[in-house]
Every structure is written in C-alpha cells, then in structure tokens.
Design an enzyme around this catalytic site. Structure first.
Site, PDB file in Angstrom:
ATOM      1  N   ASN A  88       1.297 -37.857 -22.352  1.00 51.03           N
ATOM      2  CA  ASN A  88       0.191 -37.158 -23.003  1.00 51.03           C
ATOM      3  C   ASN A  88      -0.650 -38.143 -23.814  1.00 51.03           C
ATOM      4  OD1 ASN A  88      -1.567 -35.290 -24.026  1.00 51.03           O
ATOM      5  ND2 ASN A  88      -0.018 -34.002 -25.020  1.00 51.03           N
ATOM      6  N   SER A  99       2.744 -22.873 -27.169  1.00 50.43           N
ATOM      7  CA  SER A  99       1.620 -23.748 -26.802  1.00 50.43           C
ATOM      8  C   SER A  99       1.253 -23.562 -25.329  1.00 50.43           C
ATOM      9  CB  SER A  99       1.924 -25.214 -27.130  1.00 50.43           C
ATOM     10  OG  SER A  99       2.864 -25.771 -26.231  1.00 50.43           O
ATOM     11  N   LYS A 150       0.652 -25.111 -13.743  1.00 49.67           N
ATOM     12  CA  LYS A 150       0.803 -23.765 -14.342  1.00 49.67           C
ATOM     13  C   LYS A 150      -0.583 -23.174 -14.606  1.00 49.67           C
ATOM     14  CE  LYS A 150       4.950 -24.642 -17.229  1.00 49.67           C
ATOM     15  NZ  LYS A 150       5.932 -23.666 -16.780  1.00 49.67           N
ATOM     16  N   SER A 163      -5.106 -27.762 -28.789  1.00 51.09           N
ATOM     17  CA  SER A 163      -4.300 -26.782 -29.525  1.00 51.09           C
ATOM     18  C   SER A 163      -4.990 -26.333 -30.796  1.00 51.09           C
ATOM     19  CB  SER A 163      -2.938 -27.389 -29.886  1.00 51.09           C
ATOM     20  OG  SER A 163      -2.116 -27.391 -28.758  1.00 51.09           O
ATOM     21  N   CYS A 215      -6.640 -31.992 -28.674  1.00 47.04           N
ATOM     22  CA  CYS A 215      -6.962 -32.703 -27.429  1.00 47.04           C
ATOM     23  C   CYS A 215      -8.367 -32.406 -26.920  1.00 47.04           C
ATOM     24  CB  CYS A 215      -5.963 -32.355 -26.335  1.00 47.04           C
ATOM     25  SG  CYS A 215      -4.283 -32.736 -26.795  1.00 47.04           S
ATOM     26  N   HIS A 243      -6.663 -30.673 -18.763  1.00 47.17           N
ATOM     27  CA  HIS A 243      -5.906 -31.401 -19.786  1.00 47.17           C
ATOM     28  C   HIS A 243      -4.437 -31.371 -19.358  1.00 47.17           C
ATOM     29  CE1 HIS A 243      -3.950 -32.670 -23.341  1.00 47.17           C
ATOM     30  NE2 HIS A 243      -3.493 -31.466 -23.657  1.00 47.17           N
ATOM     31  N   THR A 287       7.243 -35.646 -23.861  1.00 44.57           N
ATOM     32  CA  THR A 287       5.824 -35.487 -23.517  1.00 44.57           C
ATOM     33  C   THR A 287       4.943 -36.379 -24.395  1.00 44.57           C
ATOM     34  OG1 THR A 287       5.542 -33.554 -24.971  1.00 44.57           O
ATOM     35  CG2 THR A 287       6.160 -33.101 -22.704  1.00 44.57           C
ATOM     36  N   GLU A 346      -7.004 -37.437 -32.387  1.00 46.79           N
ATOM     37  CA  GLU A 346      -6.251 -36.601 -33.310  1.00 46.79           C
ATOM     38  C   GLU A 346      -5.120 -37.410 -33.927  1.00 46.79           C
ATOM     39  OE1 GLU A 346      -4.640 -33.958 -29.795  1.00 46.79           O
ATOM     40  OE2 GLU A 346      -3.398 -33.704 -31.565  1.00 46.79           O
TER      41      GLU A 346
HETATM   42  P1  HMG Z   1      11.898 -27.746 -23.036  1.00 52.69           P
HETATM   43  O1  HMG Z   1      12.555 -26.699 -23.852  1.00 52.69           O
HETATM   44  O2  HMG Z   1      12.379 -29.137 -23.190  1.00 52.69           O
HETATM   45  O3  HMG Z   1      11.987 -27.473 -21.494  1.00 52.69           O
HETATM   46  O4  HMG Z   1      10.350 -27.688 -23.376  1.00 52.69           O
HETATM   47  P2  HMG Z   1      12.161 -26.113 -20.654  1.00 52.69           P
HETATM   48  O5  HMG Z   1      13.531 -25.598 -20.806  1.00 52.69           O
HETATM   49  O6  HMG Z   1      11.004 -25.209 -20.931  1.00 52.69           O
HETATM   50  O7  HMG Z   1      12.011 -26.736 -19.190  1.00 52.69           O
HETATM   51  C1  HMG Z   1      10.821 -27.309 -18.759  1.00 52.69           C
HETATM   52  C2  HMG Z   1      10.720 -27.033 -17.246  1.00 52.69           C
HETATM   53  O8  HMG Z   1      11.691 -27.831 -16.567  1.00 52.69           O
HETATM   54  C3  HMG Z   1      11.004 -25.583 -16.846  1.00 52.69           C
HETATM   55  O9  HMG Z   1      10.113 -25.289 -15.789  1.00 52.69           O
HETATM   56  C4  HMG Z   1      12.431 -25.639 -16.321  1.00 52.69           C
HETATM   57  O10 HMG Z   1      12.742 -24.629 -15.404  1.00 52.69           O
HETATM   58  C5  HMG Z   1      12.413 -26.991 -15.656  1.00 52.69           C
HETATM   59  P3  HMG Z   1       9.120 -24.016 -15.887  1.00 52.69           P
HETATM   60  O11 HMG Z   1       9.963 -22.844 -16.102  1.00 52.69           O
HETATM   61  O12 HMG Z   1       8.245 -24.294 -17.114  1.00 52.69           O
HETATM   62  O13 HMG Z   1       8.355 -24.057 -14.625  1.00 52.69           O
HETATM   63  N1  HMG Z   1      13.739 -27.611 -15.441  1.00 52.69           N
HETATM   64  C6  HMG Z   1      14.097 -28.270 -14.324  1.00 52.69           C
HETATM   65  N2  HMG Z   1      13.422 -28.497 -13.178  1.00 52.69           N
HETATM   66  C7  HMG Z   1      14.068 -29.230 -12.210  1.00 52.69           C
HETATM   67  N3  HMG Z   1      15.346 -29.711 -12.367  1.00 52.69           N
HETATM   68  C8  HMG Z   1      16.043 -29.490 -13.494  1.00 52.69           C
HETATM   69  C9  HMG Z   1      15.421 -28.736 -14.539  1.00 52.69           C
HETATM   70  N4  HMG Z   1      15.806 -28.336 -15.780  1.00 52.69           N
HETATM   71  C10 HMG Z   1      14.771 -27.649 -16.326  1.00 52.69           C
HETATM   72  N5  HMG Z   1      17.278 -29.957 -13.624  1.00 52.69           N
HETATM   73  C11 HMG Z   1       8.069 -28.304 -23.433  1.00 52.69           C
HETATM   74  C12 HMG Z   1       9.307 -28.186 -22.576  1.00 52.69           C
HETATM   75  C13 HMG Z   1       6.880 -28.733 -22.560  1.00 52.69           C
HETATM   76  C14 HMG Z   1       7.744 -26.969 -24.099  1.00 52.69           C
HETATM   77  C15 HMG Z   1       8.327 -29.389 -24.508  1.00 52.69           C
HETATM   78  O14 HMG Z   1       8.413 -30.654 -23.906  1.00 52.69           O
HETATM   79  C16 HMG Z   1       7.261 -29.458 -25.594  1.00 52.69           C
HETATM   80  O15 HMG Z   1       7.337 -28.769 -26.608  1.00 52.69           O
HETATM   81  N6  HMG Z   1       6.217 -30.334 -25.413  1.00 52.69           N
HETATM   82  C17 HMG Z   1       5.112 -30.464 -26.348  1.00 52.69           C
HETATM   83  C18 HMG Z   1       4.134 -29.294 -26.286  1.00 52.69           C
HETATM   84  C19 HMG Z   1       3.264 -29.291 -25.051  1.00 52.69           C
HETATM   85  O16 HMG Z   1       3.104 -30.286 -24.355  1.00 52.69           O
HETATM   86  N7  HMG Z   1       2.626 -28.128 -24.789  1.00 52.69           N
HETATM   87  C20 HMG Z   1       1.721 -27.992 -23.673  1.00 52.69           C
HETATM   88  C21 HMG Z   1       0.622 -26.959 -23.898  1.00 52.69           C
HETATM   89  S1  HMG Z   1      -0.257 -27.258 -25.449  1.00 52.69           S
HETATM   90  C22 HMG Z   1      -1.315 -28.591 -25.108  1.00 52.69           C
HETATM   91  O17 HMG Z   1      -1.525 -28.944 -23.978  1.00 52.69           O
HETATM   92  C23 HMG Z   1      -1.938 -29.283 -26.285  1.00 52.69           C
HETATM   93  C24 HMG Z   1      -1.299 -30.591 -26.681  1.00 52.69           C
HETATM   94  O18 HMG Z   1      -1.672 -31.620 -25.755  1.00 52.69           O
HETATM   95  C25 HMG Z   1      -1.737 -30.956 -28.093  1.00 52.69           C
HETATM   96  C26 HMG Z   1      -3.213 -30.986 -28.413  1.00 52.69           C
HETATM   97  O19 HMG Z   1      -4.024 -30.201 -27.983  1.00 52.69           O
HETATM   98  O20 HMG Z   1      -3.550 -31.817 -29.252  1.00 52.69           O
HETATM   99  C27 HMG Z   1       0.215 -30.535 -26.707  1.00 52.69           C
END
Ligand code: HMG
Length: 393
Positions: free
Chosen positions: A282, A207, A248, A314, A117, A239, A158, A85
C-alpha cells in the site's frame, strides 16, 4: 466529454519511485506462522517496500519527480501539489524540500494536501483547474507515502511505500482527464492516524465495507451526471491497499450495475493494473496511479480508450472519473525504468525489517545523522535542531 481547451488537459508524464528495501510476504509468514496462501491469494500481496533509515516521503518524491524534470524541464511548472498522509511536518509542505532538491523555479506555489489515500486525486483535479485557467502552465502533482501499521497487527501485511510524480498540462501525452467526476463523502472511522501516532489505526473489516459503499456512492453520482456506461471502459484503476481489494471493489460495482461479475470479466478489467502494487504494497495516495502505470506499461495498445479511476481515501472521500488514453502514449512510457526501481530493491530479513520499523528520531533537538543505507540520488542525511537535512548525491 473532454474537458479544458484544445486537446484537453491531463497527465503528460508519470514516473514513480520506491524504497531501497523490500520484505517478502514469505519472510513475514515464516516469522508469524501465517499460511502463505493468505498473503499471496487472500490479500493478493507478494512483498512490501520498506524505507531505509535515510529515506522518507521527501526522498521518494524527489526520486519520482527527477526524471520528469530531466525530460521536460521545469520552466512551465508554477505549482507543485504534494499529496501525502504520512506527513513529516505540521506546518511546512514536504513539497518545498522537493522544490529545493530539484532546483525548481522560485516563481512557483507549493502546497501539501491531505485526505488519506484520496489526496493525490484532489491534487490532480486542482491541477486540471489551474491549467484550464492558463494552459501555458504545468502542475507537478506528487503522491508520496509510507504506509505503517503496528508490528504483529493484521494491517502489517498491507504496508508499503512509494511516490508517483505526474506532470499535468494541456495537450497531454499520456491520459486526457475527462469530466464528469462521481463524488462521495461519508464520515466513517475506518482508518485514521491521530497526530501523536506514527502508525495508523484501522478497523479492517469496517474499512473494506466503507470502501465498497464509496464505490457504490461514486458510481451513482458519476452515472447520474451522464458519465460513460460501465461497458465502455477498457480497464479500471482502483486504489489498491492490497490488490485483492480492487477485485472485491470491481465485483461489487459489476453486481451493483447488474453486470456479469464472473472471474473473467473482472480479470479483463483489472488484470494489468495490479503488478506494481502487488510487490510494492500500500502506497496510500500513490496506489491508484501505480495501478495506472502498471496498466499503461503492460496492456495492449489502449489509444483512444477510456479508463475508469476509483480513488478512495478512508474517513472517507472517494471519486470516480474517466481518462482517455492519448494515441502515441506508448512512446512516452517509462516501463524499463519502472521495472528497474522495483528490481533494484534489496531484500530484508525479518529481524532487519523489524529494527527499521521500530526506528524513530529522538525529539530533543540534538544532531542525529542517519546511517547511509540508500544508494539513490536523494537521502535524508540527518535531523539537526529539529530540522530535516536532505542531500542530493
Ligand atoms: P485479516 O484479519 O488479517 O485477514 O485482515 P482475513 O481473515 O480477513 O483474511 C483476508 C483474506 O484472506 C480473506 O479473503 C480470507 O478468506 C483469505 P476474503 O474473505 O476477504 O475474500 N485467506 C486465505 N486465502 C487463501 N489461502 C489461505 C487463506 N487464509 C485466509 N490460507 C485486512 C485483512 C485487509 C482487513 C487487514 O490486513 C487490514 O486491516 N489491513 C489494513 C486496512 C485495509 O487495507 N483496508 C482496505 C480498505 S480501506 C482503504 O483502502 C484505505 C487505506 O488505504 C487507507 C487510506 O485511505 O489512507 C487503508
């Protein structure tokens, strides 16, 4: 449930490659003031692979596939499927460059596939169909991607990059792919990259939600078609956009099926699958197959056991399917080489990473040699007259 002729069809060999450089999440956290626990525990990531100026999806793919060709030769390969992609051209398939770099036979078809992906899983399924039609042929399926989000965005932590090459054929040495497949498609805008952008756009929380919905949808379809019961699987390769996502997803699946979703049950199902993605980041299409590599390289003997695969892309398309690990597979593994490609990466400091992230070729058609940063066998030597020039050392 084995599909295809004789001893089935599946993954005969698997090899992966990743980048010249690595950025630790500790370095990213020191720069942006994030508590490191958020990266190490919250998303389950320690470092991310970062491409050098003279690396791209083609050089990664060639590096991943070269050991497969060295071991098996290329005379039976009549199809190359390149899933990505992070494509480098709107018309020409990136696999054609790889075909040339590796000296593959001219009597071959080469094509590029895209659906975020999920693309490599589509490639694998297409390969199974081609081999079922003529079991003397092999298909080289390559998943190669560079994951790039905007600097200082939540997605930045990521990122990653890698390529996995899989030789698909009859009577495979590693994993026999079984039917049925559980399928799921839903039109969601959770992650996308318009043609004019180099960085992906993402609605992070949406996502995660879309991924979990897809897990549920695939499983429903898979079990409706008479697939294995959940408890029959030895492990699950998900994935992994970040490794915590697999946890999760599996918790969601266990709860959906009314099973124990305690920590131990999840760890037993996933524990061995995350080691490579945790330090590579990733790698989009490659990620679920890096999970398989980590599982085979680390788990106790899995001979004859079914493994579940959940491929999510996605947008969204997802598939759940099973593979049975072939007795004797351990003699074919590339564990030492896989560890070596991870360990050979050179650490970047944050400033050098940022400079690489911001780098792009001018678009005026001039000649632009790339600085020599890589030490591997394949490099992107220049952009000249709008053409990418590759080099094999
Ligand atoms: P964010 O806003 O940076 O983080 O977004 P957050 O506030 O959601 O925190 C992440 C986790 O860390 C949470 O845990 C917090 O509690 C924890 P959860 O509630 O989820 O279990 N946390 C801590 N833990 C320990 N000590 C601490 C601490 N502070 C917080 N001090 C997000 C995170 C992954 C959304 C962001 O990085 C993002 O947008 N990433 C890109 C999108 C993505 O990877 N999505 C995944 C699903 S979609 C997919 O897999 C397809 C993809 O690969 C693309 C494709 O298909 O081509 C992306």
């Amino acid at each position: 449930m084995a599909s295809g002729p004789g001893k089935g069809i599946g993954i005969h060999d698997l090899s992966f490659a990743t980048t010249e450089f690595v950025l630790s999440h500790a370095a990213l956290a020191a720069y942006n003031g994030t508590e490191i626990g958020k990266y190490h525990l919250g998303i389950g990531q320690e470092s991310m692979s970062v491409p050098a100026a003279d690396e791209d999806i083609v050089t990664l793919a060639a590096a991943a596939a070269a050991p497969v060709i060295a071991r098996h030769g290329s005379e039976n390969i009549r199809t190359v499927v390149f899933a990505t992609e992070s494509s480098i051209d709107q018309a020409k398939a990136a696999g054609v460059y790889v075909h040339s770099l590796l000296g593959l036979p001219s009597a071959a078809r080469v094509v590029e596939l895209k659906q975020a992906c999920y693309g490599a899983t589509a490639g694998l399924q297409f390969a199974l169909g081609l081999v079922a039609r003529d079991p003397s042929q092999q298909v080289l399926v390559i998943a190669s991607d560079v994951s790039k989000y905007e600097l200082d965005s939540p997605g930045e932590a990521t990122q990653g990059a890698a390529a996995v090459a899989m030789l698909v054929g009859a009577d495979p040495a590693l994993v026999r792919i079984e039917g049925p497949s559980g399928l799921f498609t839903a039109d969601v805008m959770d992650f996308w990259r318009p043609n004019y952008r180099t960085e992906a756009l993402v609605d992070g929380q949406e996502s995660i939600h879309a991924y979990l919905q897809a897990v549920e949808g695939c499983w429903k379809d898979y079990s409706g078609q008479g697939g294995h019961a959940l408890e029959e699987f030895a492990a699950f390769c998900y994935h992994q956009p970040f490794t915590k996502m697999a946890y999760k997803a599996h918790r969601h699946l266990l709860e959906y099926c009314g099973h124990d979703s305690g920590k131990d049950a999840i760890e037993a199902a996933l524990g061995h699958t995350t080691a490579y993605n945790r330090v590579i980041g990733n790698s989009y299409t490659a990620s679920v197959y890096l999970a398989l590599a980590a599982l085979l390289d680390q788990a106790e003997d899995l001979s004859g056991r079914p493994v579940g695969f959940l491929s999510y892309g996605s947008g969204s398309v997802a598939e759940f399917f099973a593979g049975q690990v072939v007795p004797g597979y351990r003699a074919q593994l590339r564990t030492a080489e896989h560890r070596a490609v991870i360990e050979r990466r050179r650490p970047l400091d944050y400033a050098d990473y940022r400079e690489l992230h911001e780098r792009s070729f001018p678009t005026d058609g001039g000649g632009y040699p790339t600085p020599v940063q890589t030490s591997g066998d394949f490099r992107l030597a220049a952009l000249h007259g709008h053409k990418r020039i590759y080099q094999r050392r």
